[in-house]
Write a protein that holds these residues in place. Structure first.
Motif, short mmCIF file in Angstrom:
data_model
loop_
_atom_site.label_atom_id
_atom_site.label_comp_id
_atom_site.label_asym_id
_atom_site.label_seq_id
_atom_site.Cartn_x
_atom_site.Cartn_y
_atom_site.Cartn_z
N VAL A 277 -8.70 1.47 7.30
CA VAL A 277 -9.22 2.78 8.28
C VAL A 277 -8.69 3.48 7.98
O VAL A 277 -9.26 5.01 8.34
CB VAL A 277 -8.00 2.33 9.51
CG1 VAL A 277 -8.22 3.13 10.92
CG2 VAL A 277 -8.83 0.46 10.15
N ILE A 278 -7.72 3.40 6.80
CA ILE A 278 -7.60 5.00 6.77
C ILE A 278 -8.13 6.03 5.74
O ILE A 278 -8.78 7.03 5.75
CB ILE A 278 -6.07 5.24 6.59
CG1 ILE A 278 -4.69 5.36 6.89
CG2 ILE A 278 -5.38 6.08 4.96
CD1 ILE A 278 -3.49 4.66 6.66
N LEU A 279 -8.78 4.86 5.12
CA LEU A 279 -9.62 5.38 3.57
C LEU A 279 -11.35 5.65 4.65
O LEU A 279 -11.87 6.47 3.78
CB LEU A 279 -9.67 4.37 2.91
CG LEU A 279 -8.88 4.45 1.78
CD1 LEU A 279 -9.50 3.17 0.69
CD2 LEU A 279 -8.39 4.74 1.14
N ALA A 280 -11.35 4.56 5.57
CA ALA A 280 -13.22 4.95 6.48
C ALA A 280 -13.27 6.41 6.84
O ALA A 280 -13.56 7.31 6.78
CB ALA A 280 -13.04 4.19 6.62
N ALA A 281 -11.58 7.12 7.50
CA ALA A 281 -11.17 7.53 8.18
C ALA A 281 -11.98 9.61 6.99
O ALA A 281 -12.03 10.16 7.55
CB ALA A 281 -9.92 7.97 8.79
#
Lengths: 74, 197
Positions: free
Chosen positions: B150-154
């Motif tokens: 989720v962090i990498l996608a953001a």
């Protein structure tokens, strides 16, 4: 790291066991962890306090796991 | 918390690690929890060696190998993403992050298949001590992989919009540091649970 992982996998696949083998596998894991911390996380370019937390983290559970496996063998 | 890391000229050491210092405090807290988990596993095994050794043999080491390689590869991709943004190449950074996310998807797919196999065989948390540790430890890590993705996608989304630059890319380094932590934990979990006996 891939090579060390393949060594670990091969040891598991061959079913090798015993205290020496287990601690050797643990040592390989700690070396890989050190490489992640130093080169991927970039802590080899940091000085002072923040250079060491990952290394200390690796050594602490590493030591506890070693003690537990040695006691289990005895 | 403000970013404390600046990229120093080659050869000079930084005072703080890459990324926001707050994520490092969070990472240390997470690592402490995993350390307690690992030590508890090892000391519980001490009194149940035969049981742990017996059921460890039932685990799928091929799946664990694929997952280990997936996480190491994804971490490398994230390193490349950080290197790209430090040179101001936002779109290349995005591509490396997407590649890392792809490896994360592979990890989740393989691990889910493993869980499916266990659950269809009637294995659950109360089957025995070994499976209680195996399922809870790996699922706890599984949730961290999802969080990391989720962090990498953001970060990838913001990079795609040109939200980072050579001067300001702390967000990329922050996400990268968290993802490396997820990889780091798995590198200990894999041999401990799947191999060492």
């Amino acid at each position: 790291m891939v090579a060390l992982t393949l060594v670990t996998y091969s040891i598991g696949r061959l079913g090798l066991s015993g205290l020496d083998i287990a601690l050797g596998v643990l040592l390989l894991a700690l070396i890989k962890g050190h490489l992640i911390g130093a080169y991927f996380m970039g802590l080899n370019r940091v000085q002072g306090f923040w250079r060491w937390p990952v290394t200390i983290w690796l050594l602490l559970p590493g030591l506890l796991i070693t003690i537990a496996f040695v006691l289990a063998e005895g | 918390m403000t970013a404390l890391t600046q990229t120093n000229p080659a050869g000079q050491l930084n005072r703080y690690p890459p990324g926001d210092l707050a994520i490092w405090i969070f990472i240390l807290a997470e690592l402490a929890v995993f350390a307690i988990f690992f030590a508890t596993y090892a000391f519980t095994r001490m009194n149940n060696v035969e049981l742990f050794n017996q059921f460890q043999q039932h685990l799928d080491r091929d799946a664990a190998l694929i997952n280990t390689l997936a996480l190491i590869t994804s971490s490398y991709f994230v390193v490349r993403a950080v290197a790209a943004i430090r040179e101001g190449a936002s779109q290349i950074c995005v591509r490396w992050l997407l590649a890392a996310l792809g490896m994360g998807v592979l990890f989740l797919a393989v691990k889910s298949a493993e869980y499916g196999h266990h659950f269809s065989a009637g294995i659950n948390l109360s089957t025995n001590s070994f499976y209680m540790f195996y399922l809870s430890l790996t699922f706890f890590h599984f949730m961290h992989v999802i969080m990391g993705m989720v962090i990498l996608a953001a970060v990838a989304l913001k990079a795609r919009r040109g939200g980072y630059s050579i001067e300001d890319h702390t967000g990329v380094e922050t996400g990268a540091s968290y993802w490396h932590m997820v990889d780091l934990v798995w590198l200990i979990l894999f041999p401990l649970v799947y191999v060492m006996h």
